[in-house]
Design a protein around this motif. Structure first.
Motif, PDB file in Angstrom:
ATOM      1  N   TYR B 220      40.519  16.234  51.911  1.00  0.00           N
ATOM      2  CA  TYR B 220      39.376  15.384  51.559  1.00  0.00           C
ATOM      3  C   TYR B 220      38.218  16.183  50.970  1.00  0.00           C
ATOM      4  N   CYS B 221      38.097  17.452  51.392  1.00  0.00           N
ATOM      5  CA  CYS B 221      37.039  18.290  50.847  1.00  0.00           C
ATOM      6  C   CYS B 221      37.195  18.465  49.348  1.00  0.00           C
ATOM      7  N   LYS B 222      38.446  18.617  48.941  1.00  0.00           N
ATOM      8  CA  LYS B 222      38.687  18.924  47.531  1.00  0.00           C
ATOM      9  C   LYS B 222      38.311  17.743  46.655  1.00  0.00           C
ATOM     10  N   TYR B 223      38.470  16.558  47.201  1.00  0.00           N
ATOM     11  CA  TYR B 223      38.171  15.381  46.393  1.00  0.00           C
ATOM     12  C   TYR B 223      36.863  14.766  46.828  1.00  0.00           C
ATOM     13  N   SER B 224      35.853  15.595  46.905  1.00  0.00           N
ATOM     14  CA  SER B 224      34.525  15.125  47.298  1.00  0.00           C
ATOM     15  C   SER B 224      33.497  15.688  46.332  1.00  0.00           C
ATOM     16  N   VAL B 225      32.243  15.324  46.539  1.00  0.00           N
ATOM     17  CA  VAL B 225      31.190  15.763  45.619  1.00  0.00           C
ATOM     18  C   VAL B 225      31.035  17.272  45.587  1.00  0.00           C
ATOM     19  N   LEU B 226      31.665  17.952  46.533  1.00  0.00           N
ATOM     20  CA  LEU B 226      31.511  19.399  46.546  1.00  0.00           C
ATOM     21  C   LEU B 226      32.001  20.057  45.265  1.00  0.00           C
ATOM     22  N   PHE B 227      33.020  19.448  44.680  1.00  0.00           N
ATOM     23  CA  PHE B 227      33.676  20.133  43.569  1.00  0.00           C
ATOM     24  C   PHE B 227      33.566  19.373  42.267  1.00  0.00           C
ATOM     25  N   TYR B 228      33.827  20.105  41.232  1.00  0.00           N
ATOM     26  CA  TYR B 228      33.694  19.610  39.870  1.00  0.00           C
ATOM     27  C   TYR B 228      34.564  18.389  39.607  1.00  0.00           C
ATOM     28  N   GLY B 229      35.756  18.394  40.193  1.00  0.00           N
ATOM     29  CA  GLY B 229      36.736  17.389  39.806  1.00  0.00           C
ATOM     30  C   GLY B 229      36.372  15.966  40.182  1.00  0.00           C
ATOM     31  N   PHE B 230      35.421  15.821  41.087  1.00  0.00           N
ATOM     32  CA  PHE B 230      35.111  14.503  41.591  1.00  0.00           C
ATOM     33  C   PHE B 230      34.342  13.674  40.566  1.00  0.00           C
ATOM     34  N   TYR B 231      33.628  14.361  39.685  1.00  0.00           N
ATOM     35  CA  TYR B 231      32.677  13.634  38.851  1.00  0.00           C
ATOM     36  C   TYR B 231      33.364  12.918  37.712  1.00  0.00           C
ATOM     37  N   ARG B 483      48.735  13.710  38.389  1.00  0.00           N
ATOM     38  CA  ARG B 483      47.501  14.437  38.174  1.00  0.00           C
ATOM     39  C   ARG B 483      47.736  15.745  37.450  1.00  0.00           C
ATOM     40  N   GLY B 484      46.735  16.105  36.636  1.00  0.00           N
ATOM     41  CA  GLY B 484      46.745  17.455  36.080  1.00  0.00           C
ATOM     42  C   GLY B 484      46.266  18.443  37.133  1.00  0.00           C
ATOM     43  N   PRO B 485      46.412  19.726  36.869  1.00  0.00           N
ATOM     44  CA  PRO B 485      46.070  20.740  37.868  1.00  0.00           C
ATOM     45  C   PRO B 485      44.566  20.936  38.072  1.00  0.00           C
ATOM     46  N   CYS B 486      43.741  20.438  37.158  1.00  0.00           N
ATOM     47  CA  CYS B 486      42.293  20.508  37.350  1.00  0.00           C
ATOM     48  C   CYS B 486      41.806  21.912  37.696  1.00  0.00           C
ATOM     49  N   TRP B 487      41.810  22.771  36.681  1.00  0.00           N
ATOM     50  CA  TRP B 487      41.544  24.173  36.956  1.00  0.00           C
ATOM     51  C   TRP B 487      40.116  24.432  37.429  1.00  0.00           C
ATOM     52  N   GLU B 488      39.186  23.589  37.021  1.00  0.00           N
ATOM     53  CA  GLU B 488      37.797  23.860  37.434  1.00  0.00           C
ATOM     54  C   GLU B 488      37.630  23.731  38.936  1.00  0.00           C
ATOM     55  N   THR B 489      38.261  22.703  39.504  1.00  0.00           N
ATOM     56  CA  THR B 489      38.155  22.567  40.951  1.00  0.00           C
ATOM     57  C   THR B 489      38.816  23.752  41.644  1.00  0.00           C
ATOM     58  N   ALA B 490      39.932  24.226  41.065  1.00  0.00           N
ATOM     59  CA  ALA B 490      40.607  25.375  41.676  1.00  0.00           C
ATOM     60  C   ALA B 490      39.687  26.592  41.675  1.00  0.00           C
ATOM     61  N   VAL B 491      39.029  26.814  40.550  1.00  0.00           N
ATOM     62  CA  VAL B 491      38.106  27.955  40.470  1.00  0.00           C
ATOM     63  C   VAL B 491      36.963  27.779  41.461  1.00  0.00           C
ATOM     64  N   GLY B 492      36.428  26.565  41.519  1.00  0.00           N
ATOM     65  CA  GLY B 492      35.344  26.293  42.451  1.00  0.00           C
ATOM     66  C   GLY B 492      35.771  26.562  43.879  1.00  0.00           C
ATOM     67  N   ARG B 493      37.003  26.134  44.192  1.00  0.00           N
ATOM     68  CA  ARG B 493      37.496  26.361  45.554  1.00  0.00           C
ATOM     69  C   ARG B 493      37.588  27.838  45.869  1.00  0.00           C
ATOM     70  N   GLU B 494      38.028  28.613  44.886  1.00  0.00           N
ATOM     71  CA  GLU B 494      38.128  30.045  45.121  1.00  0.00           C
ATOM     72  C   GLU B 494      36.775  30.646  45.443  1.00  0.00           C
ATOM     73  N   PHE B 495      35.773  30.233  44.677  1.00  0.00           N
ATOM     74  CA  PHE B 495      34.438  30.783  44.926  1.00  0.00           C
ATOM     75  C   PHE B 495      33.918  30.381  46.290  1.00  0.00           C
ATOM     76  N   ALA B 565      31.369  24.171  41.428  1.00  0.00           N
ATOM     77  CA  ALA B 565      31.294  23.576  42.759  1.00  0.00           C
ATOM     78  C   ALA B 565      29.833  23.323  43.076  1.00  0.00           C
ATOM     79  N   PRO B 566      29.323  22.154  42.732  1.00  0.00           N
ATOM     80  CA  PRO B 566      27.905  21.890  42.960  1.00  0.00           C
ATOM     81  C   PRO B 566      27.492  22.007  44.416  1.00  0.00           C
ATOM     82  N   GLY B 567      28.424  21.839  45.320  1.00  0.00           N
ATOM     83  CA  GLY B 567      28.040  21.917  46.720  1.00  0.00           C
ATOM     84  C   GLY B 567      27.837  23.336  47.203  1.00  0.00           C
ATOM     85  N   LEU B 568      28.205  24.303  46.366  1.00  0.00           N
ATOM     86  CA  LEU B 568      28.144  25.697  46.806  1.00  0.00           C
ATOM     87  C   LEU B 568      26.724  26.134  47.111  1.00  0.00           C
TER      88      LEU B 568
END
Lengths: 189, 806
Positions: B220-231, B483-495, B565-568
Motif C-alpha cells: 500500500y505504501c508504494k501506491y500512495s502519495v509518497l511516490f511519483y506513480g500515484f499522481y 501495469r508497466g514497471p514504473c521506473w520512477e516509483t522504483a527509483v523513489g523507493r530506492e532513495f 518521492a514527494p513524501g521523502l
C-alpha cells in the motif's frame, strides 16, 4: 518572590530594548537571574548592587578565566570593587550577546585584556593574559623562555607602529580579521 | 489654540515615562510644542500662524537635520561603548528633542500628513521590534543548544546549530512539496482504487498489508502519495482547475532553487562575519591569544580541557616556528605519503566496485520471487553502503598516520577523503540505478506494446461481434490492468529505503558506539584491571566532522529523491526532529569534551561550501532524468508525454501569443550566449576590484608603518638635551617615564613615545564609570591599589611596580 518593586517597569523595559542588543525575553530573564542573586533585604532597594563574589557564582562566569576582569570592566561602582548594578549587568550581557557588533565586542575585549587599565596592552598585560589562558596549575604554565618568545611573536604580528604595545586600533585590526572572535566572545544566560 | 506657556522639556517626560506621552493626541502635542518652540525661540506674536511664517526655510532645514541626527543617535546608541546611565540620559535627551521639534517641522497643509507619517514610522519601529522578539522566541531548542555549548564548547554546538538550520530548510521544502503537490492530489484528485495507477495490482493484493512489505515501502505504501506513480496526469484537477503536473515539475525545480538561495545567503552572511578569508597565517599568535577562549564554556571540566588545549597549542606554535630546520628524511616522508594516497585510492575504488556489484545483484534478486529472499538479500544495497560509511573513515584515519601531517592539515585531508568516499558511493549507486532504469524502460516498451495490442484486439472483437462502431471502454477492474514497471516509483523507493537505512544505522551506531561504550566503561570499571575511563576505551568524543558530513550527504539524497518521492521530504523532517533530541541527549549523556580542540576556522563556511557542492551534484541526476529519460506511460503526472518538460511547453503554448513569443525570444541562443558572456565579465570585474581593495589595504598598512617610523626618526633627530631620558626611553620602548604617583588616587600618565608631540604628560583624570567617548584608548586607570586577589594569577613581580615601567 515577585513583588512589584522587583519587577521591571514597562517603560524601562522598552528603553533597555532600545539601548542594548538584547531582546525582551533576554532582558526579563536577566532581571530574574539578577534578582535571584540579591539578598532578601536588598530586593526593595531602588538600585541594588551585587558584590563581585556573588556575581562570580553565576555558572556562566564561574569557569571563565577573565571573570574578575569582566566584573571590573563593567562595574560602575566608585570603590572599583567589581560590584554590578542591574544596568551594569545588562551592559555586560549586551556586549556579550549574539547580536552585538564586532566594534562593541572588540572594544570591551580590549578593556578586559588591559589588566592595568592604562589603555594599551603592554608586555605585562600580555603576560597576564597568557597566564590566565593556560590555567592555574604548574604543568600547564609556559616557561619564561616560551612566554618571552610568544609575546614577541604576538607583538610582531599585531604591533603595527612598533612601539611595543598594542593599542585599541591595532587590537581591533587584528580582531576584525579573526573568524572565530565574534562567535566565541559570547555569553548567554 | 493653547496659550503661551513656558513648557519645559520635562513636562510630559517625567522620570522614564517618555513613551506614555504618545497617548496625548498628536495635534494637541503639536500645538503645545509649537508654542513652546516659539515662546522660547523667536519673537512673540499672537497667533500661531504668523509664528510659523517667521521660521525661515533654512531654519526648518537645519532643524530637520538636527532631528535626523538625533534619530540616528537613538538608533546607534546601543553600539556605543558607554555606560548605561550615560546612554539613558542621552536617549532621553534625544527623544525629547525629537518629540519636541518633530511637531514643529510639519507646517501648513503638510502638517497633518507629516505628523501621520511620523506616527506611522514610530509604530513601524515598535512593530519591527516586537516582531524580532517574537521571531527569537519562536526559535526552537535554544536551551538545549546552550546546554551543549556550555559543556562542550562552541565547536560541538556548531553541529547542532547546523542541524537546526537544516531542519528549518527542510521544513520549508516540506511545506512547498506538501502544499503544492500532495494536498491538491489528495483533496482534488481521484481517490485510491479508482484508476490503475492508484491501485495495488491483483497479484500483489494479498501481501499488500504485510508489515515486512510495508517496511520495504511496497504494498500500500508504494501506491500512495509518497511516490511519483500515484499522481494522475490530468492537466487540471478539481473545482479550482489546479494544474497538477505543472505544479509538480515547478515545485521540484523550485526546491532546488530555494535551497540554492538559502545556502548562498547563509554563506554570504558567514563570510561577512568572518572577515575576508585571505590572510590565514598572518595573525596566528594574536588570534590564539585573543580569540581562543570560548566564553560559552560554563563547565569546569570543559574549562580545564580548554586550558590544556590552549597551552598545547601555544607550545606547538612556538615549536612550529623553530621546526623548519628539522632535518628529516624528506624522501621517506614523500614516499610514505604517496603510498598512503595510493592505498586510499584503492579502498575508494574498492568500495565503489562493491556498491556496483551489490546493486547489480539486487537487480537479479528483484527478478526472483520476493518471498524466497532473506531480509539481508532484500536490503543488501543499503546495508553495504552504510557499512562502508562506517568502516572506511577509521580506515582512512589509520592509513593517514603514515603521512605524518600537522593535525589540522590531517583533519582537512580526512574530511576531503570522507567526502570523496560518500560522493563516490552515491554516484556509483546512481549509475547502477540508472542502468536499472534503462532496463525498465525496455520492459516498459514491450508491455506497452502488449497492452496496446490487447486493446486493439478488444475493439476489433467487440465491433465485429456487436457490429457497432461505438465501442465502450473495456470494463476491467483497475487492479487487473496490466501495469508497466514504473521506473520512477522504483527509483523513489530506492532513495527512501536508503534514507531510512541511513537513519537506522546512525541511530544504532550512537546507541552501540557511544551509549553502550559509556555504559560499559562506567559500570565495568569497578571490576576491571585497568582504569577504563582513563585508558582504553574511555568515553567517546563527539565526532563533529563525521556527523556534519553525514548530514550533508543525507540532504543530498533528499534533494535527489524528492522528485521521485514527494513524501521523502516529510520523512526527512521527522528524521531531523528525532535526530535533534536523540543526539543532544546522547552527547550530554555519553560523550566527553574534546581533549584537543581544533578550531578548523571558517569551518562553518567549509560545511556550507560542501552543502553547495552536494546541491549541485544532486541537481545533475534529476535534471538529466527530466531532460533525457522519457516518463513511464502509465504512472505519474507526466505519463503519456515524450519528455517530462512537455507539460511546461504545452502550458506556454496555451497562454496568450505574446507570452509564447517572449519565451521563444528569451530561449534563443543568440540571447543566452551574450548573457553568459556578460556574467563572466561581471565576475572578472568584481574579482579585479576585490584584488585592488586588498592591494589598497596593504598599501595603507605600509603607510601607517612608515608614518610611525618617520615620527620616531623625527623625534630622535630632535636634539634631546635630556640624554638620560632618551636613553632610558630607548631601553623601555613601551612605557614613558612618568613621575611616580604622589598618592593612590593620582593616575599614571602613559603615552607611547612615538605619539607625535605628546611627550610625557599626565592624562586627563577620568574614572572607569564614565569614559570620554572620544578617546577610548587614553583612559587613565583608576586608583591602583586594588586588592591582590583581583589579579587572577599571582605575579612574580610586584603588581604595582609593573605599570611604572620596568
Amino acid at each position: 518572590m515577585g513583588t512589584t518593586a522587583s519587577q521591571l517597569p514597562k517603560d524601562s523595559l522598552s528603553e533597555y530594548q532600545e539601548l542594548t542588543f538584547l531582546t525582551k525575553q533576554e532582558i526579563l530573564l536577566a532581571h530574574r537571574r539578577f534578582t535571584e542573586l540579591l539578598g532578601r533585604d536588598e530586593r526593595n532597594h531602588p538600585n541594588p548592587r551585587v558584590p563581585m563574589q556573588v556575581i562570580l557564582t553565576l555558572p556562566e562566569l564561574k569557569s571563565n578565566p577573565f571573570k574578575t576582569r569582566i566584573c571590573q570592566v563593567f562595574s560602575t561602582s566608585e570603590d572599583k570593587d567589581g560590584s554590578l548594578t542591574f544596568e551594569d549587568f545588562l551592559d555586560l550581557l549586551s556586549a556579550f550577546s549574539d547580536s552585538a557588533t564586532l566594534e562593541i565586542k572588540s572594544h570591551y575585549a580590549f578593556r578586559i585584556f588591559d589588566f592595568d587599565d592604562d589603555g594599551t596592552l603592554d608586555h605585562s598585560d600580555l603576560e597576564k593574559l597568557v597566564n590566565c589562558l593556560t590555567g592555574e596549575t604548574e604543568d600547564t604554565r609556559l616557561t619564561s623562555e616560551e612566554m618571552r618568545q610568544l609575546i614577541n611573536n604576538i607583538l610582531d604580528e599585531s604591533d603595527i607602529d612598533k612601539d611595543g604595545t598594542v593599542n585599541l586600533s591595532e587590537f581591533q585590526h587584528v580582531i576584525s580579521r579573526s573568524p572565530d572572535f565574534v562567535s566565541s566572545f559570547k555569553i548567554v544566560l | 489654540r493653547r496659550g503661551r506657556r513656558k513648557t519645559t522639556k520635562t513636562q510630559d517626560n517625567k522620570g522614564r515615562g517618555k513613551k506614555s506621552g504618545r497617548a496625548v493626541s498628536k495635534k494637541e502635542k503639536e500645538e503645545r510644542h509649537l508654542c513652546t518652540f516659539f515662546s522660547s525661540g523667536s519673537s512673540s506674536s499672537s497667533s500661531a500662524d504668523s509664528d510659523e511664517e517667521s521660521l525661515s526655510e533654512g531654519e526648518i532645514a537645519a532643524l530637520k537635520e538636527q532631528v535626523e541626527e538625533k534619530k540616528k543617535l537613538i538608533a546607534t546608541l546601543r553600539n556605543k561603548p558607554w555606560r548605561m546611565k550615560k546612554r539613558l540620559l542621552l536617549l532621553k535627551e534625544a527623544q525629547d528633542f525629537v518629540e519636541k521639534f518633530e511637531g514643529a517641522l510639519g507646517k501648513g497643509k503638510g502638517r497633518r500628513l507629516y505628523a501621520f507619517k511620523v506616527m506611522m514610522t514610530k509604530k513601524l519601529i515598535k512593530f519591527n521590534r516586537d516582531f524580532e522578539n517574537f521571531k527569537t522566541a519562536c526559535i526552537p531548542w535554544e536551551r538545549k543548544i546552550k546546554e551543549v555549548e556550555s559543556h562542550f564548547g562552541s565547536s560541538v554546538a556548531s553541529y547542532f546549530l547546523f542541524l537546526r538550520w537544516m531542519y528549518g530548510l527542510n521544513l520549508v521544502l516540506f511545506g512547498f512539496m506538501f502544499g503544492l503537490v500532495v494536498i491538491p492530489e489528495v483533496l482534488m484528485g481521484l481517490p485510491y482504487g479508482s484508476i490503475p495507477r492508484k491501485t495495488v495490482p491483483r497479484d500483489e493484493e494479498d501481501s499488500a498489508m504485510d508489515f515486512s512489505v510495508l517496511l520495504d515501502f511496497g504494498g500500500y505504501c508504494k501506491y500512495s502519495v509518497l511516490f511519483y506513480g500515484f499522481y494522475n496526469n490530468d492537466r487540471s484537477i478539481g473545482v479550482l482547475q489546479f494544474k497538477l503536473p505543472l505544479s509538480y515539475l515547478l515545485t521540484s525545480v523550485g526546491i532546488f532553487g530555494y535551497s540554492l538561495l538559502v545556502v548562498i545567503r547563509t554563506m554570504a552572511r558567514n563570510a561577512n562575519e568572518g572577515g575576508d578569508g585571505g590572510d590565514e597565517g598572518e595573525f596566528i599568535f594574536s588570534w590564539k591569544m585573543f580569540t581562543s577562549w570560548d566564553y560559552l564554556i560554563g563547565n569546569p571540566e570543559t574549562a580545564d580541557n580548554k586550558y590544556a588545549s590552549i597551552t598545547t597549542s601555544f607550545k606547538e606554535s612556538i615549536v612550529d616556528e623553530q621546526e623548519n630546520q628539522k632535518d628529516e628524511n624528506i624522501h621517506l616522508r614523500r614516499f610514505l605519503r604517496v603510498f598512503a594516497n595510493f592505498l586510499i585510492l584503492c579502498s575508494l575504488g574498492g568500495s565503489g566496485y562493491l556498491i556496483y556489484f551489490v546493486v547489480k545483484r539486487s537487480q537479479d534478486f528483484a527478478k526472483m520471487d520476493p518471498k524466497t529472499l532473506t531480509w539481508f538479500e532484500n536490503n543488501e544495497v543499503e546495508f553495504v553502503m552504510s557499512l562502508l560509511g562506517l568502516v572506511c573513515p577509521p580506515l582512512f584515519e589509520t592509513i593517514a598516520e603514515l603521512e605524518d601531517y600537522h593535525p589540522r592539515i590531517a583533519l582537512k585531508w580526512q574530511l576531503g577523503r570522507i567526502f570523496a568516499l560518500f560522493l563516490g558511493n552515491l554516484y556509483t549507486f546512481l549509475f547502477a540505478l540508472f542502468d536499472e532504469v534503462n532496463g525498465k524502460l525496455e520492459t516498459e516498451k514491450s508491455i506497452k506494446n502488449a497492452t496496446e495490442w490487447a486493446l486493439h484486439e478488444y475493439y476489433a472483437n467487440y465491433s465485429s461481434f456487436y457490429n457497432t462502431t461505438n465501442v465502450p471502454p473495456p470494463n476491467v477492474a483497475p487492479a487487473d490492468v496490466i501495469r508497466g514497471p514504473c521506473w520512477e516509483t522504483a527509483v523513489g523507493r530506492e532513495f527512501v529505503k536508503l534514507t531510512v537505512s541511513d537513519v537506522q544505522v546512525t541511530f544504532l551506531t550512537i546507541l552501540v558506539g557511544d551509549f553502550l561504550r559509556a555504559f560499559i566503561v562506567r559500570f565495568l570499571n569497578y571490576c576491571w584491571c585497568w582504569d577504563l575511563e582513563a585508558g582504553f576505551p574511555s568515553y567517546g568524543e563527539f565526532d563533529i566532522s563525521g556527523n556534519v558530513l553525514g548530514l550533508v550527504f543525507n540532504q543530498g539524497m533528499i534533494w535527489m529523491g524528492a522528485f521521485y518521492a514527494p513524501g521523502l521530504v516529510g520523512i526527512n523532517v521527522l528524521r531531523l526532529l528525532t535526530s535533534m533530541y536523540y543526539q543532544s541527549w546522547a552527547v550530554m549523556a555519553c560523550n566527553v569534551p574534546h581533549e584537543r580542540v581544533f578550531k578548523a576556522s571558517r569551518s562553518n563556511n567549509f560545511y556550507m561550501g560542501m552543502l553547495l557542492l552536494v546541491l549541485f551534484l544532486s541537481l545533475l541526476p534529476v535534471v538529466y532524468s527530466m531532460m533525457t529519460l522519457s516518463p513511464s506511460f502509465d504512472c505519474g503526472p507526466f505519463s503519456g508525454q515524450e519528455k517530462m518538460y512537455d507539460v511546461v511547453i504545452d502550458t506556454i503554448q496555451a497562454m496568450p501569443a505574446f507570452i509564447g513569443n517572449i519565451f521563444t525570444y528569451v530561449s534563443n541562443p543568440g540571447l543566452i550566449m551574450p548573457a553568459i558572456l556578460l556574467m563572466i565579465l561581471a565576475i572578472y570585474y568584481l574579482n579585479t576590484v576585490s584584488k585592488a581593495y586588498q592591494q589598497a589595504n596593504t598599501d595603507l598598512k605600509k603607510k601607517m608603518q612608515m608614518a610611525r617610523d618617520d615620527e620616531k626618526n623625527r623625534r630622535n633627530n630632535q636634539d634631546s638635551t635630556n640624554q638620560v631620558m632618551k636613553d632610558l626611553e630607548d631601553l623601555l620602548p613601551n612605557k614613558s617615564l612618568a613621575p611616580p604617583p604622589v598618592a593612590e588616587e593620582k593616575p599614571l600618565g602613559t603615552t607611547k613615545p612615538g605619539t607625535a608631540g605628546k611627550g610625557v604628560e599626565v592624562q586627563k583624570e577620568e574614572s572607569l564609570s564614565a569614559p570620554n567617548p572620544r578617546r577610548p584608548v587614553t583612559r587613565a586607570p583608576g586608583p591602583r591599589g586594588g586588592p591582590p586577589g583581583n589579579m587572577r594569577s599571582p605575579q612574580p613581580e610586584a603588581g604595582r611596580g609593573r605599570g611604572q615601567g620596568r
